[in-house]
Design an enzyme around this catalytic site. Structure first.
Site, PDB file in Angstrom:
ATOM      1  N   LEU A   1       0.823  -1.201   0.000  1.00 10.01           N
ATOM      2  CA  LEU A   1       0.000   0.000   0.000  1.00 10.01           C
ATOM      3  C   LEU A   1       0.855   1.247   0.000  1.00 10.01           C
ATOM      4  O   LEU A   1       1.916   1.288   0.610  1.00 10.01           O
ATOM      5  CB  LEU A   1      -0.883   0.011   1.255  1.00 10.01           C
ATOM      6  CG  LEU A   1      -1.844  -1.162   1.408  1.00 10.01           C
ATOM      7  CD1 LEU A   1      -2.145  -1.393   2.863  1.00 10.01           C
ATOM      8  CD2 LEU A   1      -3.108  -0.907   0.635  1.00 10.01           C
ATOM      9  N   ASP A   2       0.382   2.272  -0.694  1.00  9.53           N
ATOM     10  CA  ASP A   2       0.987   3.583  -0.630  1.00  9.53           C
ATOM     11  C   ASP A   2       0.308   4.331   0.515  1.00  9.53           C
ATOM     12  O   ASP A   2      -0.780   3.943   0.942  1.00  9.53           O
ATOM     13  CB  ASP A   2       0.779   4.298  -1.969  1.00  9.53           C
ATOM     14  CG  ASP A   2       1.275   5.720  -1.940  1.00  9.53           C
ATOM     15  OD1 ASP A   2       2.420   5.911  -1.507  1.00  9.53           O
ATOM     16  OD2 ASP A   2       0.522   6.618  -2.334  1.00  9.53           O
TER      17      ASP A   2
END
Lengths: 813, 65
Positions: free
Chosen positions: A517-518
């Site tokens: 995930l960013d």
């Protein structure tokens, strides 16, 4: 009808919540409706003033929230800029292709049509709600293009030039050709079907051979264009796959169509055997219908996934040219970005996108580089600093000397990285593809054997039996097994907010082992919001009042910090507003009857206003101090809030036994804090796009199947390199076009649910394939023994297809 | 029965004409936007003069009293 507006309302125009204490009423169809912002109010008023309030009854979706900033379209009147998207017709007539932002449903095209009808100088126009495009013919003597664009802007549709004309033309052609092929096959199927009914009835009751001969010729005439024109794509695809020495589904499809057609022709001419013209036409029609829907979904996905809106501005304000008269500046004039030369100087106003890479020569401003780094906080730029094309200039004017343009810019460098990553992407071979290859080979082999055996037994029957083998095993059900299930699952996902744009994504989604995930914009909302108000003991105001004062100070600023205060605006008016770059803002406000000067910004800046003894304590995170000339008042903490759905998503993924990692370009401690808050054990901050890609490749080398969720341009290489990628709806267009899917709703919990759905889809596909194979295995020997008459073969084929489709539709629930 | 020798070819010619019309319609862009055209029949032009009270609430959007 008094407008007692409660706070739990949704904006009548865009359906976003109406902030408390705001007052933007508009009277529509006799009712007073509240709007969430001045933008929505202005648009709604423009619609009502134009007598077009029926729009609100016709529409089926909420409208898009109009942009607050006023667009200046003057630059599009320039000849040089128009070259790209305006076509000169005869005399002074021009045809412009525009891309409209904010089209949500068909009523939007009604509204636009009615708004444009009232304008002088427009001779013809066409709005396309599916492609979000407007083609408008206007007389350049009577109306300027910018006036048309202003008019569209006033009713809430931001227009931009559509410069991807060639690609659009291709899509249009594909759409039209598919429609023509499909309709011809449909007409043919019905006509042949009618004649075939007579032939079947004749076969049962008996009919004179002259009629049979006649009706067969009629069928042949009708089926010929169906095979030669409608079925052409199958032949072309089959030939292409044979040339590449592989067997695709198109091969047996083409073989069945071509074989059945030519055998039927032979039977018609010689007056012997059976004809299969009805099966040929029906088969072609249904296969084309499936492909047509698939194509429509693909095209509309492409539109939803981002109107390939340009990241880069088309024009720049030139103030000094390189070469002769070096450094001699002149009045700023708008020129196309394409004509910029290295060494030119351009002026970039606040709120504008930088047109080129360059070096700041004058001015000081905060530039938002989230596009490149993922950090939402603006970076202070002073003379001598480098700026990058595509980033957003925050609060004041910059003079920039051009150091790179076009393909040499950093943005283009990232695009190149993306292309490399996409090439190395591991490709999942679809199960149906592998299966169909064996199946096709088997069918061809069996047909050959059957033909050989019957040739020995009774040469006159050999051709007919072989053909009925091909028709009976006609891989209709097998061909439908996978696409039907995928289509059903894709539409389910789209209804729940996840748009699949690449076919393979759904198949691999169920096998994901690691989710990366960013942070900014993905797990968090991506914009600053007030996290905490810390009222100082000496202050007598309530939190709401403090926020209202702060909001008045920030009103009208395009700085990202200002947007955090917007919801708290109570209509206080600030006078003598002065912005200090990288420090804060100062203004005079009359509040509770007292006119005071206020400052909001960094503590040192705010405290300069008052001669207070107060020494600011060191605080974690981003804090702003509000002070009046009588003393400091309060602290505001700004932070990028995590999405509400982030924590449930992490929990659901962990329950499914999937590894989760947080990989952010943000250097601050916020990454660690967020990881801890959400319970993510593995995280890494300060990762450059290359680092991210390396990390993903390491994971893949260990045999992990990686799902990447991200939004910024800095995520684009990773999105391309990951096995499956999800881009957020707010993501940059580049990110969206490179991702396999787009999360439209912003609800992250759909991701674990989508994985679950993907596993269901796989099992449905297996069931479908098993059924289709079982049917073929039973039908094949019967056909090979010459025991299946053509009508039974047709019924068997349709039933097996219906079973497959019905099974697939279970996924849609 | 002999009339079939005339009627069926006639039907074929009519079908051919219908396909020709359809192809013309497709190529002149009438099928490019299937979304708007599907709804156009619902866009009444003259309803603005009729009583708007009922219709406004039909959109099921919340509005203030």
């Amino acid at each position: 009808m008094n407008a007692a507006i409660s706070s739990s309302l949704d904006c009548y125009h865009c359906s976003l919540p109406v902030p408390a204490n705001s007052d933007y009423p508009v009277e529509i169809n006799g009712h007073t409706h509240s709007m969430c912002c001045p933008g929505c109010q202005a648009v709604a008023m423009a619609i009502v003033d134009g007598g077009l309030e029926n729009f609100y009854r016709f529409r089926t979706e909420s409208s898009a929230r109009p942009q607050q900033k006023k667009n200046d379209f003057k630059v599009y009147d320039l000849q040089d800029v128009q070259i790209d998207f305006v076509l000169p017709l005869e005399d002074n007539l021009r045809r412009a292709q525009l891309l409209l932002e904010g089209i949500t449903c068909a009523a939007c095209s009604w509204l636009i049509e009615h708004q444009l009808k009232g304008l002088q100088g427009i001779s013809a126009f066409r709005v396309n709600a599916s492609t979000h495009r407007l083609s408008v013919d206007f007389n350049a003597d009577q109306i300027l293009l910018s006036q048309i664009m202003d008019e569209l802007d006033s009713i809430g549709y931001a227009a931009q030039p559509a410069t991807d004309d060639r690609q659009q033309a291709l899509l249009k052609k594909e759409n039209r050709t598919a429609l023509m092929r499909l309709s011809l096959a449909g007409f043919g199927m019905m006509q042949v079907g009618m004649v075939a009914t007579a032939l079947y009835a004749g076969a049962i009751q008996g009919m004179e051979s002259q009629w049979q001969y006649y009706l067969r010729w009629i069928s042949l005439i009708i089926a010929t264009p169906v095979v030669l024109y409608s079925a052409r794509p199958f032949f072309v695809a089959a030939w292409r796959s044979l040339k590449h020495r592989s067997l695709s589904m198109d091969v047996p499809v083409s073989l069945a169509i071509a074989g059945a057609y030519s055998a039927s022709c032979w039977a018609t001419i010689t007056g012997s055997g059976e004809v299969y013209f009805d099966s040929v036409s029906m088969f072609t029609f249904f296969l084309l219908l499936g492909r047509f829907f698939e194509m429509r979904a693909r095209h509309s996905n492409r539109m939803a996934a981002g109107n390939v809106a340009q990241l880069m501005p088309l024009s720049a304000l030139l103030i000094a040219q390189s070469g002769h008269n070096q450094g001699e500046s002149f009045e700023p004039r708008a020129v196309p970005v394409k004509s910029l030369q290295l060494g030119d100087r351009v002026l970039v106003k606040s709120g504008e996108t930088l047109p080129c890479d360059g070096e700041v020569v004058a001015g000081r401003s905060a530039v938002v580089e989230a596009l490149l780094t993922g950090e939402p906080n603006p970076v202070d730029k002073t003379p001598g600093d480098r700026v990058v094309a595509g980033t957003l200039n925050g609060d004041s004017v910059l003079e920039v000397e051009v150091t790179a343009i076009g393909a040499q810019t950093q943005l283009s460098a990232i695009e190149r990285l993306v292309n490399d990553a996409a090439q190395d992407k591991p490709h999942q071979a679809a199960i149906a593809d592998r299966l169909s290859r064996y199946f096709v080979a088997a069918v061809l082999l069996v047909s050959g054997v059957v033909f050989g055996v019957w040739w020995q037994i009774d040469a006159s029957h050999a051709l007919w039996v072989t053909l009925s083998v091909l028709v009976v095993t006609c891989p209709c059900a097998l061909a439908l097994a996978t696409p039907a299930a995928l289509t059903a699952a894709t539409s389910w996902l789209r209804r729940h907010g996840l748009l699949i744009t690449r076919g393979h994504a759904l198949e691999s989604l169920g096998k994901v082992t690691t989710v990366v995930l960013d942070k900014t914009g993905t797990l968090t909302l991506g914009h600053l919001a007030i996290a905490k108000v810390d009222c100082l003991p000496s202050c007598e105001l309530s939190n709401e009042q403090l926020l209202a004062v702060a909001a008045a100070l920030e009103f009208g600023s395009s700085h990202p910090i200002a947007s955090a205060f917007k919801p708290f605006c109570m209509g206080l008016k600030a006078k003598e507003v002065r912005h200090f770059t990288a420090a804060g803002v100062e203004a005079s406000i009359t509040f509770n009857g007292n006119l005071l000067t206020y400052r909001l910004g960094y503590p040192e800046f705010s405290l300069q206003l008052c001669s207070s003894e107060y020494t600011p304590d060191q605080r974690q995170g981003q804090w702003l101090l509000l002070a009046s000339n009588q003393g400091p008042l309060a602290w505001f903490q700004l932070s990028d809030q995590p999405r509400e759905s982030a924590a449930p998503m992490v929990a659901a993924l962990q329950q499914q036994g999937i590894n989760i990692e947080l990989l952010s370009g943000d250097r601050s401690s916020a990454v660690a804090d967020l990881a801890q808050e959400l319970g993510i054990a593995k995280y890494r901050s300060g990762a450059s796009p290359e680092d991210k890609l390396d990390h993903i490749r390491q994971l893949q080398a260990r045999g992990e199947l990686v799902l990447m969720v991200g939004d910024g341009v800095n995520d684009v290489p990773v999105l391309s390199g990951a096995d499956i990628s999800v881009a957020m709806a707010q993501a940059t267009d580049l990110a969206k076009t490179r991702a396999d899917s787009v999360l439209l709703s912003g609800d992250l919990t759909i991701i674990p649910r989508a994985m679950h759905k993907a596993r269901d889809t796989r099992s449905i596909i297996r069931q479908n394939l098993a059924w289709a194979l079982a049917y073929n295995v039973i039908a094949l020997p019967l056909a090979a023994m010459g025991m299946i008459p053509p009508w039974a073969a047709a019924i068997g084929m349709s039933t097996s297809s219906l079973v497959v489709i019905g099974n697939a539709l279970r996924l849609n629930r | 029965m002999d009339s079939l020798y005339f009627l069926i070819p006639l039907a074929l010619i009519l079908t051919g004409l219908a396909i020709k019309c359809l192809f013309w319609a497709v190529n002149s862009g009438q099928y490019d936007d299937l979304d708007t055209e599907a709804h156009r029949i619902l866009f009444d032009e003259d309803l603005i003069k009729t009583k708007p009270e009922k219709s406004a609430s039909a959109t099921s959007k919340p509005h203030s009293k």
